[in-house]
Design a protein around this motif. Structure first.
Motif, mmCIF file in Angstrom:
data_model
loop_
_atom_site.group_PDB
_atom_site.id
_atom_site.type_symbol
_atom_site.label_atom_id
_atom_site.label_comp_id
_atom_site.label_asym_id
_atom_site.label_seq_id
_atom_site.Cartn_x
_atom_site.Cartn_y
_atom_site.Cartn_z
ATOM 1 N N ASN A 228 0.864 -1.175 0.000
ATOM 2 C CA ASN A 228 0.000 0.000 0.000
ATOM 3 C C ASN A 228 0.903 1.227 0.000
ATOM 4 O OD1 ASN A 228 -2.264 1.586 0.211
ATOM 5 N ND2 ASN A 228 -2.463 1.331 2.404
ATOM 6 N N TYR A 229 1.066 1.852 -1.167
ATOM 7 C CA TYR A 229 1.995 2.971 -1.299
ATOM 8 C C TYR A 229 1.427 4.296 -0.808
ATOM 9 C CZ TYR A 229 5.127 0.035 -4.042
ATOM 10 O OH TYR A 229 5.992 -0.950 -4.447
ATOM 11 N N ILE A 230 0.120 4.373 -0.674
ATOM 12 C CA ILE A 230 -0.511 5.583 -0.138
ATOM 13 C C ILE A 230 -1.623 5.173 0.812
ATOM 14 C CG2 ILE A 230 -0.009 7.040 -2.142
ATOM 15 C CD1 ILE A 230 -2.964 6.694 -2.963
ATOM 16 N N GLU A 231 -2.032 6.100 1.635
ATOM 17 C CA GLU A 231 -3.156 5.857 2.535
ATOM 18 C C GLU A 231 -4.427 6.319 1.837
ATOM 19 O OE1 GLU A 231 -4.978 4.213 5.562
ATOM 20 O OE2 GLU A 231 -2.790 4.230 5.400
ATOM 21 N N PRO A 232 -5.335 5.395 1.509
ATOM 22 C CA PRO A 232 -6.567 5.806 0.827
ATOM 23 C C PRO A 232 -7.453 6.655 1.735
ATOM 24 C CG PRO A 232 -6.598 3.453 1.321
ATOM 25 C CD PRO A 232 -5.260 3.963 1.737
ATOM 26 N N SER A 233 -8.311 7.435 1.090
ATOM 27 C CA SER A 233 -9.162 8.358 1.849
ATOM 28 C C SER A 233 -10.343 7.665 2.521
ATOM 29 C CB SER A 233 -9.671 9.473 0.931
ATOM 30 O OG SER A 233 -10.429 8.913 -0.127
ATOM 31 N N ASP A 234 -10.658 6.452 2.099
ATOM 32 C CA ASP A 234 -11.735 5.708 2.750
ATOM 33 C C ASP A 234 -11.357 4.233 2.816
ATOM 34 O OD1 ASP A 234 -12.289 4.681 0.166
ATOM 35 O OD2 ASP A 234 -13.761 6.230 -0.205
ATOM 36 N N LYS A 235 -12.251 3.431 3.381
ATOM 37 C CA LYS A 235 -11.899 2.050 3.707
ATOM 38 C C LYS A 235 -12.031 1.068 2.536
ATOM 39 C CE LYS A 235 -12.729 -1.526 7.067
ATOM 40 N NZ LYS A 235 -13.132 -1.872 8.376
ATOM 41 N N TYR A 236 -13.021 1.251 1.688
ATOM 42 C CA TYR A 236 -13.333 0.227 0.692
ATOM 43 C C TYR A 236 -12.864 0.615 -0.713
ATOM 44 C CZ TYR A 236 -16.214 -1.198 4.602
ATOM 45 O OH TYR A 236 -16.648 -1.559 5.846
ATOM 46 N N SER A 237 -12.783 -0.393 -1.597
ATOM 47 C CA SER A 237 -12.154 -0.167 -2.895
ATOM 48 C C SER A 237 -13.097 -0.059 -4.090
ATOM 49 C CB SER A 237 -11.138 -1.272 -3.173
ATOM 50 O OG SER A 237 -11.765 -2.486 -3.487
ATOM 51 N N LEU A 238 -14.287 -0.574 -4.018
ATOM 52 C CA LEU A 238 -15.174 -0.620 -5.189
ATOM 53 C C LEU A 238 -16.298 0.375 -5.066
ATOM 54 C CD1 LEU A 238 -15.968 -2.241 -7.816
ATOM 55 C CD2 LEU A 238 -17.510 -3.524 -6.361
ATOM 56 N N PRO A 239 -16.421 1.316 -5.985
ATOM 57 C CA PRO A 239 -15.631 1.622 -7.174
ATOM 58 C C PRO A 239 -14.500 2.598 -6.845
ATOM 59 C CG PRO A 239 -17.537 3.048 -7.144
ATOM 60 C CD PRO A 239 -17.630 2.157 -5.917
ATOM 61 N N SER A 240 -13.647 2.858 -7.827
ATOM 62 C CA SER A 240 -12.586 3.838 -7.656
ATOM 63 C C SER A 240 -13.153 5.237 -7.840
ATOM 64 C CB SER A 240 -11.467 3.599 -8.673
ATOM 65 O OG SER A 240 -10.564 4.684 -8.673
ATOM 66 N N GLY A 241 -13.181 6.003 -6.772
ATOM 67 C CA GLY A 241 -13.691 7.373 -6.835
ATOM 68 C C GLY A 241 -12.793 8.281 -7.648
#
Length: 185
Positions: free
Chosen positions: A107-120
């Motif tokens: 994980n190269y960055i910390e995503p802004s939310d928890k889930y992946s589907l769909p890509s915002g």
């Protein structure tokens, strides 16, 4: 052995879409240049965080106030359509991000939310690419390449699977199309 501890042989016993997602993500992340690619991908991904969209709308308005106003209105309506759908789908499916499935995913960055589907990020970049292409056709190729790079960067950063990207593109196209239809353009 569970899906969380899979290896390439285990992937063959999984749903074909999931198998493709896992294999493609591993291919993107298990090469000797992955760390360097992630640095470039991080910069590309951040260009889709939203700040640039505001700047583009301002520039569009300054360059041509009539077209810029329509560009802004259409973009705002498309985002008003996209965001609630994005939120409902993301929290409805609750698909975990690649790095949560196996330690093999970085994980190269910390995503802004928890889930992946769909890509915002992909949905938003698609909306912007469509709007730019429609209102400023001479910039269409640049806009589509830029949106495609944002989508790819999300996979290379380990925060999305390929099918998350496809869902983001579909959501972006649908939101833009509906916004243009509502506006009568």
């Amino acid at each position: 052995m569970s899906i969380f501890d899979f290896d390439r042989q285990d992937v063959q016993h999984i749903n074909p879409i999931v198998r493709f997602d896992l294999t493609f993500s591993l291919l993107c992340m298990e090469h000797k240049y992955a760390d360097r690619v992630s640095q470039i991908s991080r910069a590309i991904s951040h260009s889709g965080d939203g700040h640039l969209y505001v700047l583009l709308a301002f520039i569009a308005y300054v360059v041509d106030s009539a077209t810029g106003s329509l560009f802004l209105a259409c973009g705002l309506l498309a985002f008003a359509i996209e965001l609630p759908i994005y939120w409902l789908v993301k929290n409805g499916f609750r698909r975990r991000r690649p790095h949560e499935l196996s330690p093999r995913f970085i994980n190269y960055i910390e995503p802004s939310d928890k889930y992946s589907l769909p890509s915002g990020h992909t949905a938003a970049a698609t909306i912007m690419a469509i709007n730019i292409s429609f209102f400023f056709p001479s910039l269409a190729i640049i806009a589509v390449v830029w949106a495609s790079l944002i989508a790819l960067s999300r996979i290379l950063l380990g925060v999305h699977f390929f099918s998350d990207i496809v869902a983001g593109v579909i959501l972006g196209i649908a939101s833009s199309s509906l916004a243009m239809a509502i506006m009568g353009i």
